[in-house]
Motif scaffolding. Structure first.
Motif, PDB file in Angstrom:
ATOM      1  N   ARG A  58      -0.125 -11.556  -8.842  1.00 14.00           N
ATOM      2  CA  ARG A  58       0.415 -10.252  -9.347  1.00 14.00           C
ATOM      3  C   ARG A  58      -0.409  -9.480 -10.145  1.00 14.00           C
ATOM      4  NH1 ARG A  58       2.902 -11.598  -5.328  1.00 14.00           N
ATOM      5  NH2 ARG A  58       4.236 -13.107  -4.439  1.00 14.00           N
ATOM      6  N   LYS A  59      -1.101  -9.261 -10.106  1.00 13.43           N
ATOM      7  CA  LYS A  59      -1.703  -8.579 -11.426  1.00 13.43           C
ATOM      8  C   LYS A  59      -1.968  -6.556 -10.868  1.00 13.43           C
ATOM      9  CE  LYS A  59      -3.984 -11.901 -14.450  1.00 13.43           C
ATOM     10  NZ  LYS A  59      -5.085 -11.687 -14.855  1.00 13.43           N
ATOM     11  N   LEU A  60      -1.500  -7.211  -8.583  1.00 11.95           N
ATOM     12  CA  LEU A  60      -2.751  -5.529  -8.947  1.00 11.95           C
ATOM     13  C   LEU A  60      -0.519  -4.941  -8.602  1.00 11.95           C
ATOM     14  CD1 LEU A  60      -4.627  -5.965  -5.478  1.00 11.95           C
ATOM     15  CD2 LEU A  60      -4.914  -4.644  -7.535  1.00 11.95           C
ATOM     16  N   SER A  61       0.285  -5.437  -8.076  1.00  9.90           N
ATOM     17  CA  SER A  61       1.735  -5.243  -8.100  1.00  9.90           C
ATOM     18  C   SER A  61       1.727  -4.558  -9.765  1.00  9.90           C
ATOM     19  CB  SER A  61       2.936  -6.345  -7.703  1.00  9.90           C
ATOM     20  OG  SER A  61       1.855  -6.980  -6.478  1.00  9.90           O
ATOM     21  N   LYS A  62       1.252  -5.477 -10.890  1.00 11.72           N
ATOM     22  CA  LYS A  62       1.675  -4.812 -12.211  1.00 11.72           C
ATOM     23  C   LYS A  62       0.962  -3.862 -12.475  1.00 11.72           C
ATOM     24  CE  LYS A  62       2.673  -9.926 -13.392  1.00 11.72           C
ATOM     25  NZ  LYS A  62       2.396 -11.183 -14.190  1.00 11.72           N
ATOM     26  N   ALA A  63      -0.456  -4.243 -12.586  1.00 14.33           N
ATOM     27  CA  ALA A  63      -0.885  -2.393 -12.353  1.00 14.33           C
ATOM     28  C   ALA A  63      -0.550  -1.656 -12.019  1.00 14.33           C
ATOM     29  CB  ALA A  63      -2.335  -3.027 -11.968  1.00 14.33           C
ATOM     30  N   PHE A  64      -0.051  -1.223 -10.580  1.00 13.91           N
ATOM     31  CA  PHE A  64       0.639  -0.742 -10.045  1.00 13.91           C
ATOM     32  C   PHE A  64       2.177   0.066  -9.895  1.00 13.91           C
ATOM     33  CE2 PHE A  64      -3.584  -0.884  -8.136  1.00 13.91           C
ATOM     34  CZ  PHE A  64      -3.943   0.553  -7.638  1.00 13.91           C
ATOM     35  N   ARG A  65       2.194  -0.784 -11.015  1.00 10.98           N
ATOM     36  CA  ARG A  65       4.199  -1.209 -11.000  1.00 10.98           C
ATOM     37  C   ARG A  65       5.058  -1.411 -10.145  1.00 10.98           C
ATOM     38  NH1 ARG A  65       3.837   3.499 -16.234  1.00 10.98           N
ATOM     39  NH2 ARG A  65       2.598   2.133 -17.170  1.00 10.98           N
ATOM     40  N   SER A  66       4.735  -1.160  -8.720  1.00 10.52           N
ATOM     41  CA  SER A  66       5.269  -1.690  -7.934  1.00 10.52           C
ATOM     42  C   SER A  66       3.970  -2.648  -6.620  1.00 10.52           C
ATOM     43  CB  SER A  66       5.163  -0.577  -6.884  1.00 10.52           C
ATOM     44  OG  SER A  66       5.308  -0.192  -5.848  1.00 10.52           O
ATOM     45  N   PRO A  67       5.142  -3.911  -6.129  1.00  9.60           N
ATOM     46  CA  PRO A  67       4.413  -4.685  -5.060  1.00  9.60           C
ATOM     47  C   PRO A  67       4.053  -3.981  -4.006  1.00  9.60           C
ATOM     48  CG  PRO A  67       6.601  -4.940  -5.146  1.00  9.60           C
ATOM     49  CD  PRO A  67       6.315  -4.301  -6.516  1.00  9.60           C
ATOM     50  N   TYR A  68       5.161  -2.687  -3.596  1.00 11.33           N
ATOM     51  CA  TYR A  68       4.788  -1.808  -2.476  1.00 11.33           C
ATOM     52  C   TYR A  68       3.686  -0.538  -2.644  1.00 11.33           C
ATOM     53  CZ  TYR A  68       8.673  -3.466  -0.610  1.00 11.33           C
ATOM     54  OH  TYR A  68       9.907  -4.081   0.175  1.00 11.33           O
ATOM     55  N   LEU A  69       3.472  -0.276  -3.639  1.00  6.09           N
ATOM     56  CA  LEU A  69       2.072   0.604  -4.054  1.00  6.09           C
ATOM     57  C   LEU A  69       0.866  -0.578  -4.237  1.00  6.09           C
ATOM     58  CD1 LEU A  69       1.360   3.555  -4.296  1.00  6.09           C
ATOM     59  CD2 LEU A  69       2.114   3.246  -7.647  1.00  6.09           C
ATOM     60  N   ALA A  70       1.050  -1.318  -4.681  1.00  9.60           N
ATOM     61  CA  ALA A  70      -0.012  -2.093  -4.306  1.00  9.60           C
ATOM     62  C   ALA A  70      -0.677  -2.352  -3.238  1.00  9.60           C
ATOM     63  CB  ALA A  70       0.140  -3.143  -5.238  1.00  9.60           C
ATOM     64  N   CYS A  71       0.747  -2.948  -2.518  1.00 10.81           N
ATOM     65  CA  CYS A  71       0.055  -3.171  -1.273  1.00 10.81           C
ATOM     66  C   CYS A  71      -0.264  -2.114  -0.071  1.00 10.81           C
ATOM     67  CB  CYS A  71       1.079  -3.381  -0.073  1.00 10.81           C
ATOM     68  SG  CYS A  71       0.965  -4.124   1.374  1.00 10.81           S
ATOM     69  N   TYR A  72       0.069  -0.639  -0.242  1.00 15.90           N
ATOM     70  CA  TYR A  72      -0.036   0.553   0.425  1.00 15.90           C
ATOM     71  C   TYR A  72      -1.253   1.187  -0.408  1.00 15.90           C
ATOM     72  CZ  TYR A  72       4.447   1.901   1.591  1.00 15.90           C
ATOM     73  OH  TYR A  72       5.936   1.069   2.130  1.00 15.90           O
ATOM     74  N   SER A  73      -1.772   0.605  -2.041  1.00 13.06           N
ATOM     75  CA  SER A  73      -3.420   0.967  -2.141  1.00 13.06           C
ATOM     76  C   SER A  73      -4.482   0.275  -1.038  1.00 13.06           C
ATOM     77  CB  SER A  73      -3.414   0.945  -3.722  1.00 13.06           C
ATOM     78  OG  SER A  73      -2.568   1.965  -4.207  1.00 13.06           O
ATOM     79  N   LEU A  74      -4.005  -0.938  -1.261  1.00 12.77           N
ATOM     80  CA  LEU A  74      -5.180  -1.894  -0.802  1.00 12.77           C
ATOM     81  C   LEU A  74      -5.030  -1.683   0.746  1.00 12.77           C
ATOM     82  CD1 LEU A  74      -6.711  -4.544  -0.190  1.00 12.77           C
ATOM     83  CD2 LEU A  74      -4.294  -5.726  -0.119  1.00 12.77           C
ATOM     84  N   GLY A  75      -3.845  -1.500   1.394  1.00 12.84           N
ATOM     85  CA  GLY A  75      -4.225  -1.180   2.685  1.00 12.84           C
ATOM     86  C   GLY A  75      -4.958   0.143   3.164  1.00 12.84           C
ATOM     87  N   ALA A  76      -4.982   1.515   2.088  1.00 11.25           N
ATOM     88  CA  ALA A  76      -5.604   2.330   2.342  1.00 11.25           C
ATOM     89  C   ALA A  76      -7.292   2.230   2.096  1.00 11.25           C
ATOM     90  CB  ALA A  76      -4.946   3.518   0.780  1.00 11.25           C
ATOM     91  N   ALA A  77      -7.118   1.237   1.165  1.00 13.05           N
ATOM     92  CA  ALA A  77      -8.931   1.006   0.517  1.00 13.05           C
ATOM     93  C   ALA A  77      -9.426   0.445   2.000  1.00 13.05           C
ATOM     94  CB  ALA A  77      -8.509  -0.249  -0.319  1.00 13.05           C
ATOM     95  N   ILE A  78      -8.407  -0.749   2.976  1.00 10.28           N
ATOM     96  CA  ILE A  78      -8.940  -1.689   4.027  1.00 10.28           C
ATOM     97  C   ILE A  78      -9.262  -0.464   5.152  1.00 10.28           C
ATOM     98  CG2 ILE A  78      -8.154  -2.795   6.009  1.00 10.28           C
ATOM     99  CD1 ILE A  78      -7.240  -4.639   3.361  1.00 10.28           C
ATOM    100  N   LEU A  79      -8.323   0.370   5.463  1.00 14.92           N
ATOM    101  CA  LEU A  79      -8.213   1.748   6.088  1.00 14.92           C
ATOM    102  C   LEU A  79     -10.074   2.511   6.384  1.00 14.92           C
ATOM    103  CD1 LEU A  79      -4.194   2.846   7.042  1.00 14.92           C
ATOM    104  CD2 LEU A  79      -6.509   1.756   8.608  1.00 14.92           C
TER     105      LEU A  79
END
Length: 185
Positions: free
Chosen positions: A26-47
């Motif tokens: 859960r390090k990305l969720s902690k770093a972004f302070r939100s699992p949603y923001l972390a997921c959106y960031s990963l999704g943006a990188a994938i896109l």
């Protein structure tokens, strides 16, 4: 100091490795302070990486000679049909899953209520992967490109590897969810 549990960058299924690492730590969720923001960031990188891949795919096709046997109106129409079918599968998958469902939200703890069984998932498993492969195949045929055909095979093989990693792990996540729900009731 590096994290010994960090995902290997060179791994062929890098997005799954990042997602599994996130699921464990859960390090990305902690770093972004939100699992949603972390997921959106990963999704943006994938896109963004998918846009780069598509650009490189197109440039590789256009820089190579054409295959004369595919350079005709019938083949072009077949390629266009594959592009239409592939786009239908990709877009309908995205609409059925939403952004977080498409971009590994379940690895961030963002779980769907139930498995999606509506179109296109009632037609085939992994419609986004196979739709994307159909898009590359259609694009290659439309450009009469032997290089494009070869690269489509590579993309398809990478998706097969990704499916082998992703499906069992996703099933495990939802089994854990069901087990927890059963214990609570």
């Amino acid at each position: 100091m590096t994290d010994s549990k960090a995902p290997p960058v060179e791994n062929i299924s890098g997005r799954q490795e990042v997602a599994r690492w996130e699921h464990r730590t859960r390090k990305l969720s902690k770093a972004f302070r939100s699992p949603y923001l972390a997921c959106y960031s990963l999704g943006a990188a994938i896109l963004l990486l998918n846009i780069l891949r598509s650009h490189c795919f197109t440039q590789a096709m256009l820089s190579q000679p054409k295959m004369e046997s595919l350079d005709n109106p019938t083949a072009y129409c077949l390629g266009l049909a594959l592009l239409g079918i592939g786009s239908t599968f990709v877009l309908s998958s995205f609409f059925a899953l939403g952004f977080t469902g498409t971009f590994l939200g379940d690895y961030f703890g963002i779980l769907m209520e139930a498995r999606v069984t509506t179109f296109p998932f009632n037609i085939l498993d992994n419609p986004m992967y196979w739709g994307s492969t159909a898009n590359y195949l259609g694009w290659a045929i439309m450009h009469a490109s032997p290089t494009g055909l070869l690269l489509t095979v590579v993309v398809g093989l990478i998706y097969i590897v990704a499916i082998q990693y992703e499906e069992p792990f996703t099933a495990q996540i939802y089994q854990q969810k069901a087990s927890l729900s059963h214990k609570r009731s």
